[in-house]
Design a protein around this motif. Structure first.
Motif, short mmCIF file in Angstrom:
data_model
loop_
_atom_site.label_atom_id
_atom_site.label_comp_id
_atom_site.label_asym_id
_atom_site.label_seq_id
_atom_site.Cartn_x
_atom_site.Cartn_y
_atom_site.Cartn_z
N LEU A 1 0.83 -1.20 0.00
CA LEU A 1 0.00 0.00 0.00
C LEU A 1 0.87 1.26 0.00
O LEU A 1 0.55 2.25 -0.66
CB LEU A 1 -0.93 0.00 1.21
CG LEU A 1 -2.07 -1.03 1.16
CD1 LEU A 1 -2.77 -1.11 2.50
CD2 LEU A 1 -3.07 -0.68 0.05
N GLY A 2 1.97 1.22 0.73
CA GLY A 2 2.89 2.35 0.72
C GLY A 2 3.48 2.57 -0.66
O GLY A 2 3.59 3.72 -1.13
N GLU A 3 3.84 1.49 -1.33
CA GLU A 3 4.39 1.62 -2.69
C GLU A 3 3.35 2.21 -3.63
O GLU A 3 3.67 3.03 -4.50
CB GLU A 3 4.86 0.25 -3.19
CG GLU A 3 6.10 -0.26 -2.45
CD GLU A 3 6.45 -1.69 -2.83
OE1 GLU A 3 5.60 -2.35 -3.50
OE2 GLU A 3 7.55 -2.15 -2.45
N LEU A 4 2.08 1.82 -3.45
CA LEU A 4 1.02 2.35 -4.30
C LEU A 4 0.85 3.85 -4.08
O LEU A 4 0.78 4.62 -5.05
CB LEU A 4 -0.29 1.63 -4.00
CG LEU A 4 -1.53 2.14 -4.73
CD1 LEU A 4 -1.37 2.01 -6.24
CD2 LEU A 4 -2.78 1.40 -4.25
N ALA A 5 0.81 4.29 -2.82
CA ALA A 5 0.68 5.72 -2.54
C ALA A 5 1.86 6.48 -3.12
O ALA A 5 1.69 7.57 -3.68
CB ALA A 5 0.57 5.94 -1.03
N GLY A 6 3.05 5.91 -2.98
CA GLY A 6 4.25 6.58 -3.52
C GLY A 6 4.24 6.66 -5.03
O GLY A 6 4.59 7.67 -5.62
N ASP A 7 3.80 5.58 -5.69
CA ASP A 7 3.74 5.58 -7.15
C ASP A 7 2.74 6.62 -7.66
O ASP A 7 2.97 7.27 -8.68
CB ASP A 7 3.34 4.20 -7.66
CG ASP A 7 4.44 3.16 -7.47
OD1 ASP A 7 5.60 3.57 -7.25
OD2 ASP A 7 4.13 1.96 -7.53
N LEU A 8 1.62 6.78 -6.93
CA LEU A 8 0.58 7.70 -7.37
C LEU A 8 0.80 9.12 -6.86
O LEU A 8 0.17 10.06 -7.35
CB LEU A 8 -0.79 7.19 -6.90
CG LEU A 8 -1.21 5.84 -7.47
CD1 LEU A 8 -2.54 5.40 -6.86
CD2 LEU A 8 -1.32 5.90 -8.99
N GLY A 9 1.64 9.27 -5.84
CA GLY A 9 1.96 10.59 -5.32
C GLY A 9 0.80 11.26 -4.60
O GLY A 9 0.61 12.48 -4.71
N ILE A 10 0.03 10.48 -3.83
CA ILE A 10 -1.11 11.03 -3.10
C ILE A 10 -1.08 10.56 -1.65
O ILE A 10 -0.37 9.61 -1.30
CB ILE A 10 -2.47 10.61 -3.71
CG1 ILE A 10 -2.62 9.07 -3.66
CG2 ILE A 10 -2.61 11.13 -5.13
CD1 ILE A 10 -4.03 8.59 -3.97
N TRP A 11 -1.86 11.25 -0.82
CA TRP A 11 -2.18 10.73 0.50
C TRP A 11 -3.26 9.67 0.32
O TRP A 11 -4.29 9.94 -0.30
CB TRP A 11 -2.67 11.85 1.41
CG TRP A 11 -1.59 12.84 1.74
CD1 TRP A 11 -1.37 14.03 1.12
CD2 TRP A 11 -0.61 12.72 2.76
NE1 TRP A 11 -0.29 14.66 1.69
CE2 TRP A 11 0.20 13.88 2.70
CE3 TRP A 11 -0.32 11.75 3.73
CZ2 TRP A 11 1.26 14.09 3.57
CZ3 TRP A 11 0.74 11.96 4.59
CH2 TRP A 11 1.51 13.12 4.52
N LEU A 12 -3.03 8.49 0.84
CA LEU A 12 -3.93 7.37 0.61
C LEU A 12 -4.38 6.79 1.95
O LEU A 12 -3.57 6.35 2.76
CB LEU A 12 -3.23 6.28 -0.20
CG LEU A 12 -4.06 5.02 -0.52
CD1 LEU A 12 -5.27 5.37 -1.37
CD2 LEU A 12 -3.18 3.98 -1.22
#
Length: 293
Positions: free
Chosen positions: A77-88
């Motif tokens: 989930l952290g990698e996904l937030a980082g890839d998308l550049g958003i607060w998730l």
């Protein structure tokens, strides 16, 4: 100066625990394609831990879905937030505690892929939920945005939760929900009431049908409804809130009248609170600000 925060509350059914992460990235990406300005995307309670059993069978499925806080799910989930550049804020997940506990835990990740905060549900819905209760109220700083507090579903029925979050400096309270019962009607009242009496934004995002009742809601610090998703259908409530509205309302008063956080003065005597075996100290009443949060 305004502090705009474009948020997207995603009213959707839970994803089966076994394949949730494989599908979730596409779900978030779809939201961002529709609402590319989004800085914070938030999902319902247990969105990634959908189970279909009842009683002991449901509890076993929830335990099977549980992972340690810093396990592989959190990493992905952290990698996904980082890839998308958003607060998730992916809703809540089943967390396996260090001593075998089962927690219902809300997470939020930064645009850099870091776990920025987590909160374990303090008031599980007893006797229906098997979770061990958390023991701390939690706020998280969203850099260059503001401070977010967490409550989970039934927590909203206990005014102590939102009051403490506001006192800890929260400007918006995220309330992921998985309400499948008719009391969603009352929860909508509570969302507005908690916003009014604490002068904070409240974002209550519920699970969609056919499993959940929907009716997600975004409330401003004077209790005004800023957006809603009526009924159980899937949808996204996208809205840009100005977190400076919290300071304005507290400064000018709700409806230009009520300034509850200015109620006490240092000259007032402490007010005993027998229920809590404690008291209100006037010099500690105001919400924390800046570095004091």
């Amino acid at each position: 100066m305004p502090r705009p925060l474009p948020i997207a509350l995603v009213q959707a059914p839970p994803r089966p625990a076994g394949r949730a992460l494989a599908e979730y990235a596409g779900e978030v990406e779809t939201v961002l394609r529709r609402f590319p300005e989004t800085r914070l995307a938030a999902f319902p309670e247990l969105h990634l831990c959908g189970v279909d059993g009842e009683g002991d069978d449901r509890t076993e499925q929830l335990r099977a879905a549980a992972q340690p806080l810093h396990g592989p799910r959190t990493k992905q989930l952290g990698e996904l937030a980082g890839d998308l550049g958003i607060w998730l804020a992916p809703g809540t997940v089943c967390e396996e505690g260090d001593h075998g506990e089962l927690f219902n835990t809300a997470l939020v990740f930064s645009p850099r892929g870091e776990l920025a905060g987590w909160y374990r549900k303090v008031f599980p819905w007893r006797p229906h939920e098997p979770y061990d209760p958390g023991t701390e109220f939690v706020v998280a700083d969203l850099a260059d945005a503001g401070r977010v507090g967490f409550s989970i579903c039934y927590d909203a029925w206990f005014p102590e939760v939102t009051r403490h979050l506001a006192w800890m400096g929260a400007e918006v309270v995220l309330n992921p929900v998985q309400t499948t019962t008719p009391d969603r009607v009352q929860e909508l009242v509570l969302a507005r009431a908690n916003a009014i009496v604490n002068q904070v934004f409240v974002a209550s995002v519920n699970t969609a049908g056919p499993f959940g009742m929907g009716d997600s809601l975004l409330v401003g610090p004077e209790g005004d409804v800023l957006g809603a998703l009526p009924g159980p259908g899937e949808g996204v409530l996208a809205h840009t809130i100005d977190l400076d509205e919290v300071a304005r309302v507290r400064r000018e008063g709700t409806a230009g009248t009520n300034r509850m956080w200015e109620q006490f003065t240092p000259a007032d005597a402490p007010l005993p609170l027998p229920l809590y075996q404690g008291r209100i100290d006037p010099d500690r009443w105001r919400p924390r600000e800046g570095d004091d949060r």
